[in-house]
Design a protein around this motif. Structure first.
Motif, PDB file in Angstrom:
ATOM      1  N   MET A 307      24.533 -51.419  -4.233  1.00  0.00           N
ATOM      2  CA  MET A 307      24.942 -51.293  -2.822  1.00  0.00           C
ATOM      3  C   MET A 307      24.966 -49.837  -2.359  1.00  0.00           C
ATOM      4  O   MET A 307      24.560 -49.543  -1.238  1.00  0.00           O
ATOM      5  N   ALA A 308      25.467 -48.942  -3.201  1.00  0.00           N
ATOM      6  CA  ALA A 308      25.540 -47.525  -2.794  1.00  0.00           C
ATOM      7  C   ALA A 308      24.134 -46.998  -2.523  1.00  0.00           C
ATOM      8  O   ALA A 308      23.893 -46.307  -1.529  1.00  0.00           O
ATOM      9  N   ALA A 309      23.199 -47.356  -3.396  1.00  0.00           N
ATOM     10  CA  ALA A 309      21.813 -46.913  -3.196  1.00  0.00           C
ATOM     11  C   ALA A 309      21.222 -47.550  -1.940  1.00  0.00           C
ATOM     12  O   ALA A 309      20.517 -46.901  -1.167  1.00  0.00           O
ATOM     13  N   ILE A 310      21.536 -48.814  -1.717  1.00  0.00           N
ATOM     14  CA  ILE A 310      21.014 -49.507  -0.532  1.00  0.00           C
ATOM     15  C   ILE A 310      21.605 -48.892   0.741  1.00  0.00           C
ATOM     16  O   ILE A 310      20.901 -48.675   1.731  1.00  0.00           O
ATOM     17  N   LEU A 311      22.886 -48.548   0.688  1.00  0.00           N
ATOM     18  CA  LEU A 311      23.505 -47.898   1.851  1.00  0.00           C
ATOM     19  C   LEU A 311      22.961 -46.481   2.047  1.00  0.00           C
ATOM     20  O   LEU A 311      22.866 -45.989   3.177  1.00  0.00           O
ATOM     21  N   ALA A 312      22.584 -45.831   0.942  1.00  0.00           N
ATOM     22  CA  ALA A 312      21.956 -44.504   1.071  1.00  0.00           C
ATOM     23  C   ALA A 312      20.590 -44.662   1.746  1.00  0.00           C
ATOM     24  O   ALA A 312      20.185 -43.837   2.576  1.00  0.00           O
ATOM     25  N   MET A 313      19.888 -45.733   1.420  1.00  0.00           N
ATOM     26  CA  MET A 313      18.596 -45.997   2.071  1.00  0.00           C
ATOM     27  C   MET A 313      18.809 -46.281   3.557  1.00  0.00           C
ATOM     28  O   MET A 313      18.012 -45.872   4.399  1.00  0.00           O
ATOM     29  N   LYS A 314      19.889 -46.942   3.863  1.00  0.00           N
ATOM     30  CA  LYS A 314      20.232 -47.177   5.269  1.00  0.00           C
ATOM     31  C   LYS A 314      20.433 -45.841   5.997  1.00  0.00           C
ATOM     32  O   LYS A 314      19.955 -45.636   7.126  1.00  0.00           O
ATOM     33  N   MET A 315      21.105 -44.912   5.341  1.00  0.00           N
ATOM     34  CA  MET A 315      21.317 -43.589   5.960  1.00  0.00           C
ATOM     35  C   MET A 315      19.988 -42.861   6.139  1.00  0.00           C
ATOM     36  O   MET A 315      19.769 -42.163   7.128  1.00  0.00           O
ATOM     37  N   LEU A 316      19.103 -43.029   5.159  1.00  0.00           N
ATOM     38  CA  LEU A 316      17.770 -42.410   5.255  1.00  0.00           C
ATOM     39  C   LEU A 316      17.033 -42.942   6.489  1.00  0.00           C
ATOM     40  O   LEU A 316      16.460 -42.176   7.274  1.00  0.00           O
ATOM     41  N   LEU A 317      17.082 -44.264   6.663  1.00  0.00           N
ATOM     42  CA  LEU A 317      16.391 -44.878   7.813  1.00  0.00           C
ATOM     43  C   LEU A 317      16.966 -44.370   9.130  1.00  0.00           C
ATOM     44  O   LEU A 317      16.236 -44.067  10.070  1.00  0.00           O
ATOM     45  N   GLU A 318      18.278 -44.260   9.155  1.00  0.00           N
ATOM     46  CA  GLU A 318      18.966 -43.819  10.363  1.00  0.00           C
ATOM     47  C   GLU A 318      18.550 -42.374  10.719  1.00  0.00           C
ATOM     48  O   GLU A 318      18.217 -42.068  11.857  1.00  0.00           O
ATOM     49  N   TRP A 319      18.535 -41.528   9.696  1.00  0.00           N
ATOM     50  CA  TRP A 319      18.187 -40.118   9.907  1.00  0.00           C
ATOM     51  C   TRP A 319      16.724 -39.975  10.350  1.00  0.00           C
ATOM     52  O   TRP A 319      16.422 -39.272  11.302  1.00  0.00           O
ATOM     53  N   LEU A 320      15.850 -40.696   9.653  1.00  0.00           N
ATOM     54  CA  LEU A 320      14.424 -40.646  10.004  1.00  0.00           C
ATOM     55  C   LEU A 320      14.208 -41.136  11.437  1.00  0.00           C
ATOM     56  O   LEU A 320      13.420 -40.559  12.193  1.00  0.00           O
ATOM     57  N   GLY A 321      14.904 -42.195  11.788  1.00  0.00           N
ATOM     58  CA  GLY A 321      14.784 -42.782  13.120  1.00  0.00           C
ATOM     59  C   GLY A 321      15.164 -41.782  14.202  1.00  0.00           C
ATOM     60  O   GLY A 321      14.517 -41.701  15.243  1.00  0.00           O
ATOM     61  N   GLU A 322      16.225 -41.022  13.919  1.00  0.00           N
ATOM     62  CA  GLU A 322      16.647 -40.022  14.884  1.00  0.00           C
ATOM     63  C   GLU A 322      15.678 -38.858  14.937  1.00  0.00           C
ATOM     64  O   GLU A 322      15.294 -38.390  16.006  1.00  0.00           O
ATOM     65  N   ARG A 323      15.281 -38.402  13.771  1.00  0.00           N
ATOM     66  CA  ARG A 323      14.420 -37.231  13.699  1.00  0.00           C
ATOM     67  C   ARG A 323      13.075 -37.481  14.371  1.00  0.00           C
ATOM     68  O   ARG A 323      12.533 -36.615  15.026  1.00  0.00           O
ATOM     69  N   PHE A 324      12.548 -38.685  14.187  1.00  0.00           N
ATOM     70  CA  PHE A 324      11.226 -38.974  14.739  1.00  0.00           C
ATOM     71  C   PHE A 324      11.301 -39.925  15.937  1.00  0.00           C
ATOM     72  O   PHE A 324      10.298 -40.541  16.304  1.00  0.00           O
ATOM     73  N   SER A 325      12.471 -40.032  16.531  1.00  0.00           N
ATOM     74  CA  SER A 325      12.689 -40.909  17.692  1.00  0.00           C
ATOM     75  C   SER A 325      11.969 -42.243  17.530  1.00  0.00           C
ATOM     76  O   SER A 325      11.145 -42.624  18.355  1.00  0.00           O
ATOM     77  N   ASP A 326      12.282 -42.910  16.438  1.00  0.00           N
ATOM     78  CA  ASP A 326      11.640 -44.185  16.139  1.00  0.00           C
ATOM     79  C   ASP A 326      12.704 -45.295  16.115  1.00  0.00           C
ATOM     80  O   ASP A 326      13.468 -45.424  15.150  1.00  0.00           O
ATOM     81  N   GLY A 327      12.741 -46.048  17.181  1.00  0.00           N
ATOM     82  CA  GLY A 327      13.746 -47.103  17.326  1.00  0.00           C
ATOM     83  C   GLY A 327      13.644 -48.177  16.255  1.00  0.00           C
ATOM     84  O   GLY A 327      14.642 -48.809  15.914  1.00  0.00           O
ATOM     85  N   ARG A 328      12.457 -48.346  15.687  1.00  0.00           N
ATOM     86  CA  ARG A 328      12.300 -49.375  14.651  1.00  0.00           C
ATOM     87  C   ARG A 328      13.137 -49.009  13.421  1.00  0.00           C
ATOM     88  O   ARG A 328      13.714 -49.862  12.755  1.00  0.00           O
ATOM     89  N   LEU A 329      13.192 -47.708  13.142  1.00  0.00           N
ATOM     90  CA  LEU A 329      13.962 -47.260  11.975  1.00  0.00           C
ATOM     91  C   LEU A 329      15.465 -47.391  12.234  1.00  0.00           C
ATOM     92  O   LEU A 329      16.227 -47.762  11.345  1.00  0.00           O
ATOM     93  N   ALA A 330      15.869 -47.086  13.467  1.00  0.00           N
ATOM     94  CA  ALA A 330      17.285 -47.246  13.824  1.00  0.00           C
ATOM     95  C   ALA A 330      17.678 -48.714  13.681  1.00  0.00           C
ATOM     96  O   ALA A 330      18.739 -49.047  13.130  1.00  0.00           O
ATOM     97  N   GLN A 331      16.794 -49.582  14.138  1.00  0.00           N
ATOM     98  CA  GLN A 331      17.020 -51.020  14.024  1.00  0.00           C
ATOM     99  C   GLN A 331      17.074 -51.438  12.554  1.00  0.00           C
ATOM    100  O   GLN A 331      17.932 -52.217  12.144  1.00  0.00           O
ATOM    101  N   GLY A 332      16.166 -50.894  11.770  1.00  0.00           N
ATOM    102  CA  GLY A 332      16.130 -51.180  10.328  1.00  0.00           C
ATOM    103  C   GLY A 332      17.449 -50.785   9.673  1.00  0.00           C
ATOM    104  O   GLY A 332      18.028 -51.553   8.894  1.00  0.00           O
ATOM    105  N   ALA A 333      17.928 -49.587  10.001  1.00  0.00           N
ATOM    106  CA  ALA A 333      19.189 -49.103   9.428  1.00  0.00           C
ATOM    107  C   ALA A 333      20.328 -50.052   9.798  1.00  0.00           C
ATOM    108  O   ALA A 333      21.145 -50.439   8.953  1.00  0.00           O
ATOM    109  N   HIS A 334      20.348 -50.431  11.050  1.00  0.00           N
ATOM    110  CA  HIS A 334      21.400 -51.317  11.518  1.00  0.00           C
ATOM    111  C   HIS A 334      21.363 -52.655  10.763  1.00  0.00           C
ATOM    112  O   HIS A 334      22.388 -53.165  10.299  1.00  0.00           O
TER     113      HIS A 334
END
Ligand code: IPM
Ligand code: MN
Length: 380
Positions: A307-334
């Motif tokens: 779970m910790a690794a999966i939640l870290a991947m969630k944080m990665l998606l969230e950060w990438l989504g913000e950095r590259f303004s990609d709503g799909r990644l924000a949605q993925g993180a959510h």
């Protein structure tokens, strides 16, 4: 938005590869469901690699991390006969270090990942194991704060000097590193829009360099973030208040070593290290990791909590989504977070650390359960 995101993955030692495999499985599911594309480049590293090759990772690895859109790290630290594998003096550090420092401490410094962000969040249904019993100590609505740990200096300079009768390790606090991490914390408090408060946790009653950290915090807060409340705690007292009144906290900022300790302490409130994720974040690069170690005695048993690794991947998606303004990644993180929340709440497929050995699911079963939920959530 990018066609394809390049992720460097450093599985590392011990349970690192097992939990990383589950986090990658979740990443692939996000790819499939949301139409994003990831190019995953795995690089071996850590203590076991050092034993075999005399280096902590292959030449050029640091540059590969620098070239990536984001880095994911499992865990480092290998043991032989119960003893941690250390580097030999001069190879590559002047003094022996835990073999695996290059990917962890090295990347943090060289990639300027100055803020180590560690959310402390208790999900509904999770109980905390204390003296072998699974107890409900805190309420989820009271445990939701973020520790922002300075990630490049304090006692982590790598310097130790001989002094008459012993050794001395310095504590370095600079204005530059402090300003950027406290600004990060203040901006995060604005974005969270929760209590509008940042707590500076340090040992400034004793450590002069920490007094400077606190001064810079106050200066930046007053001048640039008048809308945010400034709050202070000495680190020893904080360890107590953190346990007793987690609801007081929103964003906490701390020098490196202090942040290291209070984030493990906070992990207890989330249900343990098996649920604690972190992001090492800079202006240009970021590296995400479960904050637990390599747990050598559990390695290779498909037992560790992913779970910790999966939640870290969630944080990665969230950060990438913000950095590259990609709503799909924000949605993925959510969706990943909702899937984790749902598996936790159901309580049927959880590892030994959350439900005990008898009812325990395997690491890979938890990964599969999260992916299944994810698919269901994505389909609405
Ligand atoms: C962490 C770890 C590391 C640290 C170790 C592995 C060097 O404890 O990420 O919290 O002290 O920063
Ligand atoms: Mn730590």
């Amino acid at each position: 938005m990018k066609e394809r995101y390049h992720i460097v993955v450093l599985p590392g030692d011990g349970v690192g590869p097992e939990v990383t495999a589950q986090a990658l499985r979740v990443l692939r599911e996000v790819e499939r469901l949301l139409g994003v594309s990831f190019e995953v480049e795995e690089i071996p590293c850590g203590g076991a690699y050092y034993l075999e090759h005399g280096e902590e990772w292959p030449p050029g690895s640091y540059e590969r991390c620098e070239a990536a859109d984001a880095v994911f790290l499992g865990a480092v630290g290998h043991e032989v006969d119960g003893k941690p594998v250390m580097t030999e003096p001069g190879r590559p550090y002047p003094e022996p270090q835990l073999a695996g420092f290059a990917p962890v401490i090295g990347n943090r410094k060289r990639l300027n990942l100055y803020a180590n962000v560690r959310p402390i969040k208790l999900y509904p249904g999770v109980r905390t194991r204390i003296s072998g019993e699974f107890l409900t100590v805190w309420k989820p609505e009271n445990v939701d704060y973020v520790i922002v740990r300075e990630n490049t200096e304090d006692a982590y300079t790598g310097e130790t000097h001989e002094i008459p009768g012993g050794k001395m390790t310095p504590i370095r606090i600079t204005r530059e590193a402090t300003e950027r991490v406290v600004r990060f914390a203040f901006r995060l408090a604005r974005k969270r829009n929760k209590l509008g408060k940042v707590t500076c946790v340090d040992k400034s009653n004793i450590v002069g360099a920490h007094r400077f950290f606190r001064e810079v915090f106050t200066e930046i807060g007053r001048e640039e973030f008048p809308d945010i409340q400034l709050d202070y705690a000495y680190f020893d007292a904080f360890c107590q208040w953190q346990m007793r009144n987690p609801e007081w906290y929103d964003v906490v900022v701390a020098p490196n070593l202090v942040g290291d300790v209070i984030s493990d302490n906070g992990a207890t409130q989330q249900g343990g290290l098996g649920l604690a994720a972190g992001g090492n974040i800079g202006d240009e690069h970021a590296m995400f990791e479960p904050i637990h170690g390599s747990a050598p005695r559990h390695a290779g048993k498909d037992k560790a909590n992913p779970m910790a690794a999966i939640l870290a991947m969630k944080m990665l998606l969230e950060w990438l989504g913000e950095r590259f303004s990609d709503g799909r990644l924000a949605q993925g993180a959510h969706l990943v977070e909702e899937a984790v929340r749902s598996v936790l709440q159901e309580g049927k497929t959880l590892t030994y650390d959350l439900v005990g050995e008898e009812r325990a699911a395997r690491c890979s079963e938890v990964g599969a359960a999260v992916c299944e939920k994810l698919a269901r959530l994505a389909q609405g």
